[in-house]
Scaffold this motif. Structure first.
Motif, short mmCIF file in Angstrom:
data_model
loop_
_atom_site.label_atom_id
_atom_site.label_comp_id
_atom_site.label_asym_id
_atom_site.label_seq_id
_atom_site.Cartn_x
_atom_site.Cartn_y
_atom_site.Cartn_z
N ARG A 1 0.86 -1.19 0.00
CA ARG A 1 0.00 0.00 0.00
C ARG A 1 0.90 1.24 0.00
O ARG A 1 0.67 2.22 -0.70
CB ARG A 1 -0.90 -0.01 1.23
N TRP A 2 1.98 1.14 0.79
CA TRP A 2 2.89 2.28 0.89
C TRP A 2 3.73 2.41 -0.36
O TRP A 2 4.01 3.51 -0.83
CB TRP A 2 3.75 2.16 2.14
N PRO B 1 5.66 3.81 7.43
CA PRO B 1 5.83 4.48 8.72
C PRO B 1 5.97 3.46 9.85
O PRO B 1 5.39 2.37 9.77
CB PRO B 1 4.54 5.28 8.88
N GLN C 1 4.73 3.11 12.75
CA GLN C 1 3.55 2.58 13.45
C GLN C 1 2.81 1.51 12.64
O GLN C 1 1.92 0.84 13.15
CB GLN C 1 2.60 3.70 13.89
N GLU C 2 3.17 1.38 11.35
CA GLU C 2 2.51 0.38 10.49
C GLU C 2 3.35 -0.90 10.36
O GLU C 2 2.87 -1.91 9.85
CB GLU C 2 2.31 0.96 9.08
#
Ligand code: FES
Lengths: 103, 359
Positions: B127-128, B191, B193-194
């Motif tokens: 997704r990133w 990121p 946190q992911e």
């Protein structure tokens, strides 16, 4: 010190849509919900600082035009990756046919 | 001749940031807000219809394949099943990743998770990575999804028609993630946190593959692997064929999708498999428009775009010679002509990239 600013006319924004509002060197987005309520958030997406003005309003969600990240524009809450950080929100009031935001 | 470094951690990555090519403003064709709003509207119906056709066909084809196994007469059914698993899932992964295929978020998520598994693309990492592909499309050192680099690695592309390079990488990455590690390049665009989610998904996948392998051993047959895993290899050719058409042979380091993306008219079966991503300039310019509205968007803005290639064959007639030339001369690219009705390319935005001779 925050003050109420006359931002636009109610008719300037279609139902379930938003417009851009610039004030000084800051930029905001003002929304009209499907239930005819008005809201205001920061104008730039927290992911890559793209303006939300070309985004899509669906119910109470604004989808960013760049990578489809989503926020709840009532609370600014980030709802869908790639956005992680929330948007700032600002109080709004309607007087007559004018929309005021407190910024 | 400039040597390119496509890694996200190399000198070209720094150069892209320094020269303002990273996270830049891109060219968009003007389209009235009202029309764009209408085009962006979401709907569940087309994607539900397509999902029923897709998953229904997969069940029927795999069922016949299993029934006829191990006879060679099962082969055509596996080949068709493979294209749906190893290629149609690429476009489902893509559209549902954007969140535009269905109106209802959970439907996008379910199909996204299934398609990510089939394509062996971690749903979190990718997704990133795909967000980066949209921010910095074909910007060297920034875009992690450049397929045909310069000089083009033709042998690697050839292997990928059978999924070999991508699938092996996908499985390798899955194992790396499953033991709790991230690739250093991944860490540049996911990121913090992911990052734990990447690892969680990889562990679930390892369990699914283990269960499939255990079943195959117990049955003393590769049949379970014909259904799960190997179709990513034997069915990959279609998504590689269409994927190469998206950007190969066109400009790099430009800020106008008309220069680096390709729209191609293709046959209806390929369009179903590819979910209309043949309208690729349109998709990059306006990623909010769902796949089923792309033909309409195309009609509205085609006056401002280079003429589409008229078929897959026509696209490859442009791509193949360009790739061959790039083997010897890396700076070569095809500069597509705009029609008279189009706004001209802004040479100032791409001075450096366009200063080298093109076709
Ligand atoms: S800039 Fe808004 S989602 Fe990426």
């Amino acid at each position: 010190m925050a003050e109420w600013i006359d931002a636009c006319a109610t008719d300037d924004i279609d139902e379930e849509d938003l417009i851009r509002f610039d004030h000084g060197d800051r930029t905001f987005a003002i929304y009209r919900s499907p239930n005819d309520e008005f809201f205001c958030t920061d104008g730039l997406c927290t992911h890559e600082q793209v303006h939300l003005e070309d985004g899509l309003v669906m119910d109470y969600v604004i989808e960013c035009p760049k990578h489809n990240g989503q926020f709840d524009y009532r609370t600014g809450e980030a709802k869908r990756a790639p956005v992680c950080a929330n948007l700032g929100t600002y109080p709004v009031k309607v007087e007559g046919d004018r929309v005021f935001v407190e910024i | 001749m400039t040597k390119r470094d496509y890694s996200l951690l190399g000198p070209d990555s720094e150069r892209a940031v320094e020269t303002g090519l990273a996270t830049a403003e891109w060219y968009h064709t003007d389209i009235p807000r009202k029309e764009m709003k209408a085009l962006m509207q979401r709907s569940d119906q087309p994607a539900i219809r397509d999902a029923i056709i897709l998953f229904g066909s997969m069940i029927v084809l795999a069922g016949i394949g299993i029934a006829l196994w191990p006879s060679w007469s099962s082969a055509p059914f596996w080949l068709a099943y493979g294209v749906l698993y190893g290629s149609a899932m690429d476009s489902r992964w893509h559209e549902c990743g954007h969140g535009t295929a269905f109106k209802t978020p959970w439907m996008n998520n379910v199909v996204y998770q299934i398609a990510s598994f089939c394509m062996i693309r971690n749903p979190v990492s990718w997704r990133w990575s795909h967000a980066r592909h949209h921010t910095d499309t074909i910007i060297v050192g920034r875009d992690p999804e450049i397929v045909a680099m310069r000089p083009p690695a033709l042998f690697r592309i050839f292997l990928n028609f059978f999924g070999i390079f991508d699938a092996l990488n996908g499985w390798k990455r899955m194992l790396l993630n499953a033991v709790g590690n991230l690739d250093p390049e991944e860490a540049t665009f996911i990121p913090e946190q992911e990052q734990h989610k990447v690892i969680g998904v990889a562990r679930v996948w390892v369990l699914i593959y283990l269960a499939t392998i255990v079943l195959a051993v117990a049955m003393q047959s590769i049949l379970p692997l014909m259904v799960i895993g190997s179709p990513r290899l034997y069915g990959a050719w279609h998504h590689v064929m269409t994927g190469i058409m998206q950007h190969a042979g066109l400009a790099e380091d430009v800020l106008d999708h008309r220069l680096n993306s390709r729209t191609v008219y293709i046959n209806p079966i390929s369009r179903f498999v590819y979910w209309n991503m043949n309208y690729h300039v349109e998709h990059h310019m306006f990623p909010m428009v769902p796949y089923h509205r792309l033909p309409e968007l195309h009609e509205k803005i085609k006056h401002d775009l280079p003429a589409p290639n008229t078929s897959i064959l026509d696209a490859y007639r442009e791509i193949w010679p360009a790739l061959k030339r790039q083997l010897r001369y890396e700076d070569f690219f095809v500069k597509r002509e705009l029609p008279g009705s189009a706004r001209p390319y802004r040479e100032d935005l791409h001075e450096q990239a366009l200063s080298v001779p093109a076709e």
